[in-house]
Enzyme design. Structure first.
Site, short mmCIF file in Angstrom:
data_model
loop_
_atom_site.label_atom_id
_atom_site.label_comp_id
_atom_site.label_asym_id
_atom_site.label_seq_id
_atom_site.Cartn_x
_atom_site.Cartn_y
_atom_site.Cartn_z
N ASN A 1 21.06 -45.38 -37.81
CA ASN A 1 21.93 -44.07 -37.90
C ASN A 1 20.78 -43.19 -37.05
O ASN A 1 19.78 -42.64 -37.55
CB ASN A 1 21.80 -43.63 -39.33
CG ASN A 1 22.56 -42.41 -39.28
OD1 ASN A 1 23.19 -41.62 -38.42
ND2 ASN A 1 22.59 -41.76 -40.56
N LYS B 1 21.67 -40.11 -36.27
CA LYS B 1 21.73 -38.57 -36.61
C LYS B 1 22.22 -37.88 -35.58
O LYS B 1 22.69 -38.40 -34.68
CB LYS B 1 20.71 -38.17 -37.60
CG LYS B 1 20.32 -39.33 -38.67
CD LYS B 1 19.41 -38.78 -39.79
CE LYS B 1 19.31 -39.83 -40.91
NZ LYS B 1 18.47 -39.47 -41.98
N HIS C 1 27.20 -40.24 -46.28
CA HIS C 1 25.77 -39.96 -46.06
C HIS C 1 25.27 -38.72 -46.83
O HIS C 1 26.16 -37.70 -47.03
CB HIS C 1 25.47 -39.92 -44.65
CG HIS C 1 24.13 -39.93 -44.50
ND1 HIS C 1 22.97 -38.93 -44.50
CD2 HIS C 1 23.31 -41.00 -43.94
CE1 HIS C 1 21.86 -39.30 -44.38
NE2 HIS C 1 21.95 -40.66 -44.05
N SER D 1 13.42 -44.03 -44.92
CA SER D 1 12.10 -44.03 -44.51
C SER D 1 11.46 -45.36 -44.32
O SER D 1 10.39 -45.77 -44.27
CB SER D 1 10.99 -43.50 -45.50
OG SER D 1 11.20 -41.99 -45.37
#
Ligand code: 13P
Length: 262
Positions: free
Chosen positions: A9, A11, A99, A217
């Site tokens: 992803n 973003k 999300h 993470s």
């Protein structure tokens, strides 16, 4: 039986020119053996998708791609939104729905998420539905109840036959972009609760088909430990997916596993 899935992803990172260079680097590094072992997909910003499509089609790449969100409706007066119909037309196979950043910054409710799932399925996209608790729920040890409730409400409009088409990503909010990561045991605790709930609600056959991803993470060093867990079927990677070498190393988690898995 569940093919592992590693998803990046991006973003709001990488413009369309950077996206082309990035996908070219992934395509150069990832081999057929990687794609035989797992599905790999990337989630570029909407403005990049046409460029990614052109590259994937021209070079017949096995990398797949999707949108980071979709509208509830297929078309109409919805300024700034992007429909599943348009994503599907661009060759997208996937769409991330619910999300935590959209729940937080765009006030998306479980009801919104549920309608977006219906829209994605209507347009033959595979939704990656994101759920997960924040730090307060984790500290109060109510994280499982909270996440199952979020899942139940998000799946409100989804039929039994459609559930097995959905991928579910467990992304604890406290682990997103923080460097704090759930331990493999924490992830497995949640994944097995999710799968048990799916089994009780939709039957074991549907539950056994649903791929469950962990996100928050993830780095190349932590991917193998997470992927060694029986109910972790893949990873949804944010920050580390922006670095092509790191993303490829995550996709190669299996080289660090000892013993047979999946
Ligand atoms: P990070 O990997 O940057 O923590 O982000 C996870 C995420 O939100 C993926 O959707």
């Amino acid at each position: 039986m569940r093919k592992p899935l590693v998803a990046g992803n991006w973003k709001m990172n990488l413009n369309h020119l950077e996206a082309i260079a990035h996908v070219q680097r992934l395509a150069f590094s990832l081999k057929d053996a990687d794609f035989d072992a797992l599905d790999v997909c990337v989630f570029p910003p909407f403005t990049d998708i046409r460029s990614v499509q052109t590259l994937v089609d021209a070079d017949k790449l096995r990398i797949t791609y999707g949108g980071q969100d979709c509208a509830k409706m297929d078309s109409g007066a919805f300024t700034g939104q992007t429909s599943s119909t348009f994503l599907a037309k661009l060759g997208a196979q996937w769409v991330i729905i619910g999300h935590s950043e959209r729940r937080q910054f765009n006030n998306e409710s479980n009801d919104d998420v549920s309608k977006k799932l219906v829209s994605a399925l209507r347009n033959k996209l595979t939704p990656i539905l994101c759920v997960g608790e924040d730090l307060t729920e984790r500290n109060n040890r109510t994280h499982i109840r909270f996440t199952l409730n979020q899942l139940g409400q998000s799946l409100g409009n989804i039929s039994k036959s459609d559930v097995s088409q959905i991928v579910i990503a467990y992304e604890p909010v406290w682990a997103i972009g923080t460097g704090e990561i759930a331990t493999p045991e924490d992830a497995e605790e949640m994944m097995s609760a999710l799968r048990n709930w799916l089994g009780e609600t939709y039957g074991d056959s549907a539950a056994s088909k649903v791929r469950l991803l962990y996100g928050g993470s993830v780095k190349s060093g932590t991917a193998p430990g997470l992927m060694a867990m029986p109910n972790v079927d893949g990873l949804l990677v944010g920050g580390a997916s922006i670095d092509p070498d790191e993303f490829v190393a995550i996709c190669r988690y299996r080289l660090a596993l000892v013993g047979p898995r999946k």
